[in-house]
Design a protein around this motif. Structure first.
Motif, PDB file in Angstrom:
ATOM      1  N   TRP A 120      -1.036  32.344 -23.173  1.00 25.87           N
ATOM      2  CA  TRP A 120      -0.083  32.666 -22.094  1.00 25.87           C
ATOM      3  C   TRP A 120      -0.794  32.771 -20.748  1.00 25.87           C
ATOM      4  O   TRP A 120      -0.273  32.332 -19.732  1.00 25.87           O
ATOM      5  CB  TRP A 120       0.642  33.965 -22.407  1.00 25.87           C
ATOM      6  CG  TRP A 120       1.586  33.855 -23.570  1.00 25.87           C
ATOM      7  CD1 TRP A 120       2.120  32.712 -24.083  1.00 25.87           C
ATOM      8  CD2 TRP A 120       2.079  34.934 -24.372  1.00 25.87           C
ATOM      9  NE1 TRP A 120       2.924  33.002 -25.160  1.00 25.87           N
ATOM     10  CE2 TRP A 120       2.924  34.352 -25.359  1.00 25.87           C
ATOM     11  CE3 TRP A 120       1.899  36.315 -24.367  1.00 25.87           C
ATOM     12  CZ2 TRP A 120       3.588  35.120 -26.318  1.00 25.87           C
ATOM     13  CZ3 TRP A 120       2.561  37.079 -25.315  1.00 25.87           C
ATOM     14  CH2 TRP A 120       3.397  36.491 -26.280  1.00 25.87           C
ATOM     15  N   GLU A 140      -1.577  29.272 -19.557  1.00 20.38           N
ATOM     16  CA  GLU A 140      -0.343  28.603 -19.153  1.00 20.38           C
ATOM     17  C   GLU A 140       0.142  29.111 -17.801  1.00 20.38           C
ATOM     18  O   GLU A 140       0.499  28.329 -16.913  1.00 20.38           O
ATOM     19  CB  GLU A 140       0.731  28.822 -20.220  1.00 20.38           C
ATOM     20  CG  GLU A 140       1.995  28.011 -19.997  1.00 20.38           C
ATOM     21  CD  GLU A 140       3.002  28.202 -21.118  1.00 20.38           C
ATOM     22  OE1 GLU A 140       4.149  27.740 -20.963  1.00 20.38           O
ATOM     23  OE2 GLU A 140       2.650  28.812 -22.152  1.00 20.38           O
ATOM     24  N   GLY A 141       0.139  30.433 -17.625  1.00 20.90           N
ATOM     25  CA  GLY A 141       0.593  31.011 -16.359  1.00 20.90           C
ATOM     26  C   GLY A 141      -0.339  30.684 -15.211  1.00 20.90           C
ATOM     27  O   GLY A 141       0.106  30.304 -14.121  1.00 20.90           O
ATOM     28  N   ALA A 186       0.008  27.045 -14.173  1.00 24.81           N
ATOM     29  CA  ALA A 186       1.237  26.817 -13.412  1.00 24.81           C
ATOM     30  C   ALA A 186       1.087  27.282 -11.970  1.00 24.81           C
ATOM     31  O   ALA A 186       1.516  26.592 -11.030  1.00 24.81           O
ATOM     32  CB  ALA A 186       2.404  27.539 -14.092  1.00 24.81           C
ATOM     33  N   ASN A 195       4.958  21.488 -18.047  1.00 27.74           N
ATOM     34  CA  ASN A 195       6.306  21.920 -17.739  1.00 27.74           C
ATOM     35  C   ASN A 195       6.256  22.803 -16.502  1.00 27.74           C
ATOM     36  O   ASN A 195       5.530  23.790 -16.462  1.00 27.74           O
ATOM     37  CB  ASN A 195       6.894  22.711 -18.923  1.00 27.74           C
ATOM     38  CG  ASN A 195       7.074  21.838 -20.150  1.00 27.74           C
ATOM     39  OD1 ASN A 195       7.405  20.668 -20.022  1.00 27.74           O
ATOM     40  ND2 ASN A 195       6.844  22.408 -21.323  1.00 27.74           N
ATOM     41  N   GLU A 196       7.022  22.407 -15.492  1.00 28.43           N
ATOM     42  CA  GLU A 196       7.061  23.200 -14.270  1.00 28.43           C
ATOM     43  C   GLU A 196       7.722  24.539 -14.543  1.00 28.43           C
ATOM     44  O   GLU A 196       8.785  24.611 -15.158  1.00 28.43           O
ATOM     45  CB  GLU A 196       7.825  22.438 -13.178  1.00 28.43           C
ATOM     46  CG  GLU A 196       7.093  21.197 -12.684  1.00 28.43           C
ATOM     47  CD  GLU A 196       5.805  21.546 -11.964  1.00 28.43           C
ATOM     48  OE1 GLU A 196       5.718  22.651 -11.406  1.00 28.43           O
ATOM     49  OE2 GLU A 196       4.885  20.706 -11.962  1.00 28.43           O
ATOM     50  N   LYS A 197       7.086  25.606 -14.085  1.00 25.89           N
ATOM     51  CA  LYS A 197       7.637  26.947 -14.273  1.00 25.89           C
ATOM     52  C   LYS A 197       7.865  27.596 -12.920  1.00 25.89           C
ATOM     53  O   LYS A 197       7.083  27.377 -11.987  1.00 25.89           O
ATOM     54  CB  LYS A 197       6.674  27.815 -15.098  1.00 25.89           C
ATOM     55  CG  LYS A 197       6.446  27.315 -16.516  1.00 25.89           C
ATOM     56  CD  LYS A 197       5.546  28.273 -17.268  1.00 25.89           C
ATOM     57  CE  LYS A 197       5.280  27.751 -18.666  1.00 25.89           C
ATOM     58  NZ  LYS A 197       6.522  27.645 -19.449  1.00 25.89           N
ATOM     59  N   GLN A 207       7.931  33.388 -13.281  1.00 30.26           N
ATOM     60  CA  GLN A 207       7.642  33.255 -14.703  1.00 30.26           C
ATOM     61  C   GLN A 207       6.147  33.065 -14.935  1.00 30.26           C
ATOM     62  O   GLN A 207       5.574  33.626 -15.887  1.00 30.26           O
ATOM     63  CB  GLN A 207       8.423  32.080 -15.280  1.00 30.26           C
ATOM     64  CG  GLN A 207       8.359  31.987 -16.793  1.00 30.26           C
ATOM     65  CD  GLN A 207       9.240  30.880 -17.334  1.00 30.26           C
ATOM     66  OE1 GLN A 207      10.024  30.281 -16.609  1.00 30.26           O
ATOM     67  NE2 GLN A 207       9.102  30.597 -18.611  1.00 30.26           N
ATOM     68  N   ALA A 208       5.488  32.290 -14.075  1.00 32.34           N
ATOM     69  CA  ALA A 208       4.050  32.071 -14.198  1.00 32.34           C
ATOM     70  C   ALA A 208       3.277  33.369 -13.987  1.00 32.34           C
ATOM     71  O   ALA A 208       2.352  33.690 -14.736  1.00 32.34           O
ATOM     72  CB  ALA A 208       3.597  31.013 -13.189  1.00 32.34           C
TER      73      ALA A 208
END
Length: 321
Positions: free
Chosen positions: A19, A22-23, A26, A171-173, A177-178
């Motif tokens: 996570w 991923e964050g 982004a 995937n655009e966040k 959310q990021a």
């Protein structure tokens, strides 16, 4: 309950590392940071976050054996188990760059731990254990800075020669959310690392097993799960260059950055088997180099992968005997 909390800590550590990557990725893309920088910093650091968090917490709490054996155990496990298992799945072919620079640097890292950790400067010594001081950590961090400079310079040169790389498909966040993923990831890593250190120590005490054994086996295996998953999946996809690059890069990151920072945070006292464990990490690196240089194809066959696995099985047997 200790076992349940230990397993929960590993699961939390693995999920939250993913996570966090991923964050952070982004957010980096939102600010138009290149895929090159993202790959060399965020992704590389993210896969080593489990070892990093466990080591920092262990250093602060004074669990020196777990702090040291987590790194040496992870590097040995990376080389013998992850490379061995990956080669059994699919023979590994390695690039010249890894053999010429990254792998020798990981071997040098094991030598530095053996020398700095036991104060063996220019002479053989097995009794005068002193551990890692803050200045030892600085030496390792200087080595890590050299590694990052060399890697970034080479990749930039390659991009100028070969042109732009294909962009990462992500995937655009939304920004919120990021950022939330980063916060949850950091919090979960901290909690997971705390659970692992505390419960691994309790299990060791309940069975009369030393923290060094727990750190070199259970903790090392748990914190190496991201590298294990990445390398085995890369082998199934026939992308074996990524598999071995992931392992060697992680070994460099573990010693030069994580152990370097841990030593600066708190002095890491040496333990009885430090010399043996560091020599095994060194031996496993040399074995990997020997297999890769054994023929002109620079590959590790299935039987050579099996040999690496058998060496680790023998090591664990002698450790717990």
């Amino acid at each position: 309950m200790e076992y349940v909390l230990l397993i929960f800590g590993f699961v939390l550590l693995t999920l939250c590392a993913d996570w966090l990557v991923e964050g952070a990725t982004a957010v980096a893309r939102k600010f138009n940071i290149s895929d090159l920088v993202i790959g060399l910093t965020i992704v590389a650091f993210g896969t080593s976050m489990p070892e990093f968090i466990v080591n920092i917490i262990a250093s602060i709490d004074g669990n020196n054996e777990i702090a040291m054996t987590n790194i040496l155990g992870s590097n040995t496990l990376n080389t013998l188990v992850i490379v061995g298992l990956t080669a059994v799945v699919c023979p590994i072919y390695c690039s010249k760059e890894v053999i010429r620079f990254e792998l020798p640097l990981s071997i040098i890292g094991a030598v530095l731990v053996m020398l700095l950790g036991s104060e063996c400067f220019g002479k053989f010594c097995v009794s005068n254990y002193s551990g890692m001081q803050w200045w030892d950590g600085l030496i390792l961090l200087v080595g890590f800075s050299f590694f990052m400079f060399y890697t970034v310079r080479n990749v930039i040169r390659r991009k100028k020669t070969d042109g732009e790389d294909e962009p990462l498909i992500l995937n655009e966040k939304p920004m919120w959310q990021a950022v939330l993923l980063i916060i949850i990831g950091l919090a979960g890593l901290t909690v997971g690392g705390k659970l692992i250190v505390e419960n691994a120590t309790l299990i060791a005490k309940n069975f009369g097993v030393s923290d060094a054994v727990i750190g070199a086996t259970i903790v090392a295996l748990g914190t190496s799960l991201p590298e294990l998953a990445t390398s085995v999946m890369a082998a199934f996809k026939k992308n074996t260059d990524l598999a071995i690059g992931n392992v060697v890069g992680s070994n460099i990151f573990n010693i030069f950055f994580i152990l370097g920072v841990s030593s600066c945070v708190s002095q890491i006292e040496a333990y009885e088997n430090l010399l043996v464990d560091s020599m095994l990490a060194l031996f496993s690196g040399i074995m990997l180099m020997a297999f890769l240089l054994d023929d002109d194809n620079r590959h590790i066959s299935r039987w050579e992968g099996g040999v690496l696995l058998l060496i680790y099985v023998g090591y664990v047997y002698l450790l717990v005997k």
